[in-house]
Write a protein that holds these residues in place. Structure first.
Motif, PDB file in Angstrom:
ATOM      1  N   LEU A   1       0.843  -1.193   0.000  1.00 20.47           N
ATOM      2  CA  LEU A   1       0.000   0.000   0.000  1.00 20.47           C
ATOM      3  C   LEU A   1       0.879   1.243   0.000  1.00 20.47           C
ATOM      4  CD1 LEU A   1      -2.790   1.419   0.354  1.00 20.47           C
ATOM      5  CD2 LEU A   1      -2.428   1.223   2.832  1.00 20.47           C
ATOM      6  N   PHE A   2       0.677   2.107  -0.984  1.00 19.33           N
ATOM      7  CA  PHE A   2       1.409   3.367  -1.096  1.00 19.33           C
ATOM      8  C   PHE A   2       0.476   4.493  -0.653  1.00 19.33           C
ATOM      9  CE2 PHE A   2       3.770   0.498  -3.552  1.00 19.33           C
ATOM     10  CZ  PHE A   2       4.988   1.035  -3.938  1.00 19.33           C
ATOM     11  N   ILE A   3       0.887   5.225   0.377  1.00 17.00           N
ATOM     12  CA  ILE A   3       0.108   6.368   0.856  1.00 17.00           C
ATOM     13  C   ILE A   3       0.900   7.634   0.545  1.00 17.00           C
ATOM     14  CG2 ILE A   3      -0.940   7.506   2.841  1.00 17.00           C
ATOM     15  CD1 ILE A   3      -1.286   4.797   4.133  1.00 17.00           C
ATOM     16  N   GLN A   4       0.297   8.505  -0.239  1.00 20.56           N
ATOM     17  CA  GLN A   4       0.987   9.699  -0.714  1.00 20.56           C
ATOM     18  C   GLN A   4       0.215  10.942  -0.288  1.00 20.56           C
ATOM     19  OE1 GLN A   4       2.352   8.531  -5.024  1.00 20.56           O
ATOM     20  NE2 GLN A   4       0.308   7.717  -4.682  1.00 20.56           N
ATOM     21  N   SER A   5       0.940  11.986   0.057  1.00 23.37           N
ATOM     22  CA  SER A   5       0.264  13.204   0.509  1.00 23.37           C
ATOM     23  C   SER A   5       1.129  14.423   0.230  1.00 23.37           C
ATOM     24  CB  SER A   5      -0.048  13.120   2.007  1.00 23.37           C
ATOM     25  OG  SER A   5       1.152  12.976   2.754  1.00 23.37           O
ATOM     26  N   ILE A   6       0.480  15.578   0.283  1.00 22.60           N
ATOM     27  CA  ILE A   6       1.183  16.857   0.185  1.00 22.60           C
ATOM     28  C   ILE A   6       1.183  17.488   1.565  1.00 22.60           C
ATOM     29  CG2 ILE A   6       1.169  19.167  -0.815  1.00 22.60           C
ATOM     30  CD1 ILE A   6      -0.051  17.998  -3.327  1.00 22.60           C
ATOM     31  N   LEU A   7       2.370  17.831   2.042  1.00 24.99           N
ATOM     32  CA  LEU A   7       2.525  18.450   3.352  1.00 24.99           C
ATOM     33  C   LEU A   7       2.624  19.960   3.181  1.00 24.99           C
ATOM     34  CD1 LEU A   7       5.092  15.865   4.760  1.00 24.99           C
ATOM     35  CD2 LEU A   7       2.599  15.800   4.882  1.00 24.99           C
ATOM     36  N   GLU A   8       3.207  20.647   4.153  1.00 22.97           N
ATOM     37  CA  GLU A   8       3.284  22.107   4.113  1.00 22.97           C
ATOM     38  C   GLU A   8       3.981  22.604   2.853  1.00 22.97           C
ATOM     39  OE1 GLU A   8       2.236  25.680   5.587  1.00 22.97           O
ATOM     40  OE2 GLU A   8       2.035  23.917   6.856  1.00 22.97           O
ATOM     41  N   ASP A   9       5.159  22.064   2.568  1.00 19.25           N
ATOM     42  CA  ASP A   9       5.880  22.493   1.372  1.00 19.25           C
ATOM     43  C   ASP A   9       6.637  21.333   0.737  1.00 19.25           C
ATOM     44  OD1 ASP A   9       7.664  22.180   3.396  1.00 19.25           O
ATOM     45  OD2 ASP A   9       8.848  23.955   2.952  1.00 19.25           O
ATOM     46  N   LYS A  10       6.223  20.115   1.065  1.00 19.42           N
ATOM     47  CA  LYS A  10       6.857  18.925   0.510  1.00 19.42           C
ATOM     48  C   LYS A  10       5.811  17.867   0.222  1.00 19.42           C
ATOM     49  CE  LYS A  10      11.358  19.465   2.783  1.00 19.42           C
ATOM     50  NZ  LYS A  10      12.339  18.854   3.713  1.00 19.42           N
ATOM     51  N   CYS A  11       6.234  16.844  -0.499  1.00 18.12           N
ATOM     52  CA  CYS A  11       5.383  15.683  -0.733  1.00 18.12           C
ATOM     53  C   CYS A  11       5.917  14.513   0.083  1.00 18.12           C
ATOM     54  CB  CYS A  11       5.389  15.313  -2.211  1.00 18.12           C
ATOM     55  SG  CYS A  11       4.730  16.603  -3.266  1.00 18.12           S
ATOM     56  N   SER A  12       5.021  13.636   0.483  1.00 18.78           N
ATOM     57  CA  SER A  12       5.401  12.497   1.311  1.00 18.78           C
ATOM     58  C   SER A  12       4.909  11.207   0.672  1.00 18.78           C
ATOM     59  CB  SER A  12       4.796  12.646   2.712  1.00 18.78           C
ATOM     60  OG  SER A  12       4.978  11.466   3.468  1.00 18.78           O
ATOM     61  N   LEU A  13       5.711  10.158   0.797  1.00 11.44           N
ATOM     62  CA  LEU A  13       5.327   8.834   0.314  1.00 11.44           C
ATOM     63  C   LEU A  13       5.707   7.800   1.367  1.00 11.44           C
ATOM     64  CD1 LEU A  13       4.405   6.750  -1.796  1.00 11.44           C
ATOM     65  CD2 LEU A  13       6.699   6.855  -2.783  1.00 11.44           C
ATOM     66  N   ASN A  14       4.719   7.016   1.804  1.00  9.61           N
ATOM     67  CA  ASN A  14       4.948   5.908   2.720  1.00  9.61           C
ATOM     68  C   ASN A  14       4.455   4.622   2.065  1.00  9.61           C
ATOM     69  OD1 ASN A  14       5.937   7.280   5.207  1.00  9.61           O
ATOM     70  ND2 ASN A  14       3.948   8.279   5.090  1.00  9.61           N
ATOM     71  N   VAL A  15       5.228   3.555   2.210  1.00 12.28           N
ATOM     72  CA  VAL A  15       4.862   2.260   1.646  1.00 12.28           C
ATOM     73  C   VAL A  15       4.702   1.257   2.789  1.00 12.28           C
ATOM     74  CG1 VAL A  15       5.500   0.417   0.054  1.00 12.28           C
ATOM     75  CG2 VAL A  15       6.161   2.785  -0.456  1.00 12.28           C
ATOM     76  N   TYR A  16       3.561   0.563   2.807  1.00  9.03           N
ATOM     77  CA  TYR A  16       3.268  -0.399   3.870  1.00  9.03           C
ATOM     78  C   TYR A  16       2.991  -1.784   3.283  1.00  9.03           C
ATOM     79  CZ  TYR A  16       2.505   3.676   6.892  1.00  9.03           C
ATOM     80  OH  TYR A  16       2.653   4.842   7.600  1.00  9.03           O
ATOM     81  N   TYR A  17       3.432  -2.790   4.023  1.00  9.78           N
ATOM     82  CA  TYR A  17       3.074  -4.174   3.703  1.00  9.78           C
ATOM     83  C   TYR A  17       2.582  -4.831   4.984  1.00  9.78           C
ATOM     84  CZ  TYR A  17       3.444  -9.117   2.542  1.00  9.78           C
ATOM     85  OH  TYR A  17       3.165 -10.453   2.356  1.00  9.78           O
ATOM     86  N   GLU A  18       1.307  -5.209   4.982  1.00  7.42           N
ATOM     87  CA  GLU A  18       0.670  -5.821   6.152  1.00  7.42           C
ATOM     88  C   GLU A  18       0.894  -4.978   7.412  1.00  7.42           C
ATOM     89  OE1 GLU A  18       1.952  -9.869   6.410  1.00  7.42           O
ATOM     90  OE2 GLU A  18       0.706 -10.504   4.715  1.00  7.42           O
TER      91      GLU A  18
END
Length: 243
Positions: A64-81
Motif C-alpha cells: 500500500l502506497f500512501i501519498q500526501s502533500i505536506l506544508e511544502d513537501k510531498c510524502s510517500l509511505n509504503v506499507y506491507y501488512e
C-alpha cells in the motif's frame, strides 16, 4: 436498492463534502481520498492535505502506497501488512518517484493523480468556492490586495509576528531591475539577523510569494547550486544562486 435512481443518489450524497476519486492507470488503481488547494504551480494547484493511495508491488510484495502533500513537501509511505517499508519526503512528486525507482514509465505527477483531468476539475471548483486570492507583480502597489493575500497565507497559518513591515519585501523588489530573488535570504529584510526559520514559516512565505505572482521559490541548502526561475511581469529569467 435504489442506487440506479439518480434522485436517490443525489439525496444520499447531498451533505458529503468529498467523494473519493478513482483513477485507473493501466492495472493500477489510484484512490484520491482528500483534495485541497493552493496557489503552488509545482503541484498544479493541489495543496496541504491532498491525500491518495495506490496498491502495487514493492520489493516483490503487493504493498500500500500512501501519498500526501505536506506544508511544502510531498510524502510517500509504503506499507506491507501494516509494516512501513519505505518513507520519503521531497519537494515534488517527480523527485519522490525518481528516488524510489519503480513504475518509471509514469512521472510522479501522474502517480500522485494531480494531473488527472477530473482531479483538476475538482481542484478548480474548490478554488472558486474558497475564493483563493492571487495577483501578479503589476498589483504590488495595491496594498489592500496584498493585505488580503497576507491574511490568506500568513495570518491564517498563525505565523508568529516576529518580522517588521512585510510589504517592504514587495516594494523593494518591485523597484529592482533584477527579477530574481534568493529565498529565504530575502526574508532577512524583515526578520532579525540570524533568525532561525521554522519549516512552517518558510512554507507560509513560499505560499505568499507564489500567490503574489512568483514561481519556483526554492529553499537553498549550504554549498548547493540551484537554478531558480521566477515569473515576474510575464517574463522568465534564470540565474544560478549560491548559498
Amino acid at each position: 436498492m435504489g442506487f440506479d435512481n439518480e434522485s436517490i443518489v443525489h439525496e444520499l450524497i447531498a451533505n458529503v463534502q468529498f467523494i473519493p476519486i478513482f483513477i485507473r492507470l493501466d492495472k493500477i488503481l489510484i484512490v484520491v481520498s482528500k483534495i485541497s488547494i493552493s496557489s503552488c504551480e509545482e503541484y498544479y494547484g493541489a495543496g496541504l492535505g491532498y491525500l491518495f493511495t495506490l496498491i502495487t508491488k514493492y520489493n516483490g510484495k503487493q504493498s500500500l502506497f500512501i501519498q500526501s502533500i505536506l506544508e511544502d513537501k510531498c510524502s510517500l509511505n509504503v506499507y506491507y501488512e501494516g509494516i512501513k517499508l519505505y518513507h520519503n519526503k521531497d519537494t515534488t512528486p517527480n523527485k519522490i518517484w525518481e528516488t524510489i525507482g519503480i513504475l518509471r514509465k509514469y512521472d510522479g505527477m501522474t502517480l500522485f493523480g494531480i494531473t488527472n483531468s477530473y482531479v483538476q476539475q475538482k481542484l478548480e471548483e474548490l478554488k472558486k468556492n474558497n475564493n483563493i486570492i492571487t495577483c501578479t507583480s503589476d498589483n504590488w502597489e495595491n496594498i489592500d490586495l496584498l493585505n488580503l493575500i497576507f491574511e490568506q497565507n500568513i495570518k491564517k497559518r498563525k505565523i508568529a509576528n516576529t518580522f517588521s513591515d512585510w510589504s517592504n519585501l514587495f516594494t523593494n523588489w518591485y523597484k529592482q531591475t533584477n527579477t530574481i530573488i534568493q529565498f529565504p535570504a530575502i526574508l532577512f529584510q524583515i526578520y532579525p539577523e540570524n533568525y532561525q526559520f521554522q519549516e512552517k514559516e518558510l512554507g507560509a512565505w513560499r505560499a505568499m510569494l507564489r500567490a503574489s505572482g512568483c514561481i519556483n521559490i526554492t529553499p537553498f541548502s549550504k554549498k548547493q547550486h540551484i537554478h531558480s526561475e521566477i515569473r515576474y511581469n510575464g517574463t522568465i529569467r534564470s540565474s544560478k544562486n549560491i548559498r
